[in-house]
Design an enzyme around this catalytic site. Sequence first.
Site, PDB file in Angstrom:
ATOM      1  N   ARG A 124       0.819  -1.216   0.000  1.00 35.97           N
ATOM      2  CA  ARG A 124       0.000   0.000   0.000  1.00 35.97           C
ATOM      3  C   ARG A 124       0.855   1.270   0.000  1.00 35.97           C
ATOM      4  O   ARG A 124       0.321   2.367   0.165  1.00 35.97           O
ATOM      5  CB  ARG A 124      -0.922   0.020   1.221  1.00 35.97           C
ATOM      6  N   LYS A 125       2.144   1.129  -0.215  1.00 34.47           N
ATOM      7  CA  LYS A 125       3.017   2.314  -0.288  1.00 34.47           C
ATOM      8  C   LYS A 125       2.924   2.905  -1.693  1.00 34.47           C
ATOM      9  O   LYS A 125       3.862   2.837  -2.494  1.00 34.47           O
ATOM     10  CB  LYS A 125       4.450   1.931   0.078  1.00 34.47           C
ATOM     11  N   THR A 126       1.756   3.481  -1.956  1.00 35.21           N
ATOM     12  CA  THR A 126       1.463   4.041  -3.268  1.00 35.21           C
ATOM     13  C   THR A 126       1.311   5.556  -3.167  1.00 35.21           C
ATOM     14  O   THR A 126       1.192   6.120  -2.083  1.00 35.21           O
ATOM     15  CB  THR A 126       0.171   3.428  -3.825  1.00 35.21           C
ATOM     16  N   THR A 258       6.453   0.601  -6.077  1.00 36.05           N
ATOM     17  CA  THR A 258       5.611   1.765  -6.333  1.00 36.05           C
ATOM     18  C   THR A 258       6.175   3.061  -5.759  1.00 36.05           C
ATOM     19  O   THR A 258       6.064   4.114  -6.379  1.00 36.05           O
ATOM     20  CB  THR A 258       4.194   1.540  -5.764  1.00 36.05           C
TER      21      THR A 258
END
Length: 271
Positions: A124-126, A258
């Site tokens: 989720r490191k977007t 990402t």
Amino acid sequence: MLPDSQVERWLAEDLGHHDVTNDVPGETTGRLVAKEDGVAAGLDAALEVFSYLDCDATTTVDAGDRVEVGETVLSVEGSAQAVLRGERVAVNIAGHASGVATKTRRAVDAAREVDPDVRIAGTRKTTPGLRGIEKRAVVAGGGDTHRLDLSHMVMVKDNHVAEMGLEAAIEHFRERASFATKIEVEVEEPDDAPRAAAAEADIILLDNMDPSTTSDAVQLLGAEYPDVLAEASGGIRIDDVPDYAATGVDVISLGSLTHSAPSLDLSFRTG
């Protein structure tokens, strides 16, 4: 399909209130060209940008295709003003997404040389507002999206364990989650992997362990809970992927796919 509101935000950010730069008469054609080798992604979003501006655009490659220097990946025609207004947004989105896909493919290739079954996943490191673009780019590169958002899967992390304890935290979320929702538990010590599995975790995330320690945790887990998936994560670089693939984990997740993938160098040319 991207909503018009998303494209509008991108264009408004770039054009501002009085765009004189692109006040160019007539009709024109343009093409998006790769300036380096890589993997294509984000072209569907680039198409949406030009479509919103009433330009006719087509892609010449599909998401996930390898592209070479000098290769045209998208062609467009329309009013010169509209084509030029869409140029920078399209280049930025496609370049960023293709960079994510290219880095993902490198990780996938590195893993498969060791173990053809291990999965490479994102996290989720977007970038806020671009998660959909980046997650699709990971898939284009051959990776797995992992959870798309917080509702996609319960992940019991170190802070949850600190607040409630390992077993109690798993039970707490198991009682609240749907039967269809998987629970993943983050552990930092090998001995905690079978503990989490015994508490009915579906996936064990082996966090910030070096390859040797990861291998120890996988062996402990496999001895009693062979059906529980093991995932390695935490600061893993592309160069580290082969060593982690050799540990027996099912999944290797990399936030860098990402949050720090360099954009693929693309150039837009008219005429």
